[in-house]
Write a protein that holds these residues in place. Structure first.
Motif, short mmCIF file in Angstrom:
data_model
loop_
_atom_site.label_atom_id
_atom_site.label_comp_id
_atom_site.label_asym_id
_atom_site.label_seq_id
_atom_site.Cartn_x
_atom_site.Cartn_y
_atom_site.Cartn_z
N THR A 1 -6.60 -4.77 -7.97
CA THR A 1 -5.36 -3.85 -7.63
C THR A 1 -5.98 -2.18 -7.93
OG1 THR A 1 -4.68 -4.00 -10.07
CG2 THR A 1 -3.76 -5.34 -8.36
N ILE A 2 -7.37 -1.95 -8.05
CA ILE A 2 -7.80 -0.77 -8.17
C ILE A 2 -8.31 0.01 -7.04
CG2 ILE A 2 -9.78 0.70 -9.47
CD1 ILE A 2 -7.61 -0.57 -11.24
N CYS B 1 3.41 -6.10 -16.96
CA CYS B 1 2.32 -7.03 -16.54
C CYS B 1 2.06 -8.16 -17.46
CB CYS B 1 0.85 -6.22 -16.47
SG CYS B 1 0.94 -4.85 -15.42
N GLU C 1 0.00 3.86 -12.46
CA GLU C 1 -0.72 3.74 -11.26
C GLU C 1 -2.13 3.14 -11.38
OE1 GLU C 1 -0.95 6.31 -7.20
OE2 GLU C 1 -1.89 7.22 -8.84
N GLU C 2 -2.39 2.14 -11.11
CA GLU C 2 -3.84 1.32 -11.75
C GLU C 2 -5.08 1.94 -11.34
OE1 GLU C 2 -3.00 -2.46 -10.50
OE2 GLU C 2 -1.61 -3.02 -12.18
N HIS C 3 -5.23 2.77 -10.10
CA HIS C 3 -6.24 3.30 -9.81
C HIS C 3 -6.51 4.69 -10.28
CE1 HIS C 3 -3.81 4.68 -6.55
NE2 HIS C 3 -4.58 5.57 -6.30
N ALA D 1 -4.92 -3.60 -17.04
CA ALA D 1 -4.72 -3.41 -15.53
C ALA D 1 -5.51 -2.26 -15.05
CB ALA D 1 -3.55 -3.06 -15.04
N THR D 2 -5.58 -1.05 -15.36
CA THR D 2 -6.57 -0.03 -14.94
C THR D 2 -8.06 -0.52 -15.36
OG1 THR D 2 -6.82 1.13 -17.05
CG2 THR D 2 -5.03 1.65 -15.48
#
Length: 348
Positions: free
Chosen positions: A67-68, A101, A286-288, A154-155
């Motif tokens: 998801t990045i 998450c 925001e994961e990215h 997540a990141t």
């Protein structure tokens, strides 16, 4: 219904439904490096509340969505990692992020119900990580505009995983053998995977020779956006019905987004079904970028998550985000009237 049972003490035999115990805070901290991680996978402060608790395994997290990258490059391989039922991040150490998450649990942080570690890891030569170590690792820095940039599982998924090509067939054997998914579900998904690869190649052909103009299955594309819908003012517990595919497409642009929020193919099977609002979502990381972003007219629905049917059977069970424009509020004159509910677990 899935039944739970104590985990067998032999390493490598954990399956969904088995019950495991989260090890004590002190034992977990002793497994971590100077940044509060194992092989790049962070142990986050929100996970401490589960120390000592016994929980069923919901899935073997041998892979996860990327998801990045934008657009996504596919799935990533994980090692010695599980998801536990109900163990979601509450965002308390990450600015109140509401993504919820499903947490990643390394086997080194878990033990059987009789106290045997799932995967023994000797303590490192340096001092054990502390709770302050975990807290410090939640912040990646400060942006030029003064916004906090967060760091979480997540990141950091790219650092905790390795690439997993779509045509590496062993992963699909593992999807079934692990107990994550049923064989028929995986076989159907593989047919979709190969069909969509053909669709991507067919876009080089003349339009008259394409199937559905080369769109990937399940063949959807926004036809709007139509007029802005009036907000419904949804609250947790409200009963809603997901609008029909045609109604939702009319609320999407050609990029399948409504004011920047994408409608994913995984959400199509819920069209026409009813569910309860679990919570409204105002802000998520925001994961990215690690930046907190703010949302409007957005909710998540109880028991409605991505099941990975079009995403190579990712077991991460990410909450799907719903614009109020895609939903219809249902009045309930008789509180005891049952609703149709979301697809059950047999879909997997």
């Amino acid at each position: 219904m899935t039944t739970t049972q104590p985990v067998r003490s032999t390493p490598g035999t954990v399956r969904p439904g088995d019950v495991v115990r989260v090890r004590s805070k002190e034992e977990i901290l002793a497994t971590l490096d100077a940044n509060g991680r194992i092989d790049g996978q962070p142990f986050m402060p929100e996970m401490l509340q589960f120390a000592g608790r016994e929980l069923p395994v919901s899935a073997i997290a041998h892979k996860t969505c990327d998801t990045i990258n934008r657009p996504s490059t596919g799935l990533r391989r994980l090692e010695n990692t599980l998801h536990l039922t109900g163990a979601r991040c509450d965002g308390s150490a990450h600015g109140g992020c509401q993504a919820g998450c499903l947490l990643f649990w390394r086997e080194e942080w878990l033990e059987t119900t009789d106290g045997a570690p799932l995967l023994a890891k000797p303590a490192g030569p340096g001092p054990a990580a502390t709770e302050q170590t975990l807290a410090d690792d939640t912040v990646a820095g400060i942006a030029d505009d003064g916004a906090t940039l967060y760091r979480c599982a997540a990141t950091e998924v790219m650092r905790a995983s390795t690439p997993l090509p779509a045509l590496e067939m062993g992963q699909y054997v593992d999807d079934v053998r692990s107990g994550n998914f049923k064989l028929l579900f995986v076989l159907r998904g593989l047919l979709v995977l190969f069909f969509n690869k053909f669709q991507a190649l067919s876009r080089k052909l003349p339009r008259r020779l394409r199937i559905a103009d080369g769109l990937p299955y399940p063949f959807y594309k926004g036809t709007g956006p139509g007029p802005k819908a009036e907000p419904l003012g949804l609250q947790p517990g409200d009963l809603v019905e997901v609008k029909s595919k045609e109604e939702i497409m009319a609320a999407l642009g050609p990029n399948s987004k409504n004011r920047g929020l994408i409608f994913d193919g995984e959400m199509l099977p819920f069209c026409g079904r009813r569910a309860r609002v679990l919570k409204t979502v105002d802000k998520i990381i925001e994961e990215h970028t690690g930046r907190m972003i703010h949302l409007r007219d957005c909710v998540i629905l109880d028991q409605v998550t991505c099941v990975g049917r079009y995403h190579r059977f990712c077991p991460r069970a990410i909450h799907t985000y719903w614009r109020e424009a895609w939903l219809r509020k249902i009045d309930e004159p008789n509180a005891g009237t049952p609703d149709s509910g979301p697809p059950g677990p047999d879909s997997r």
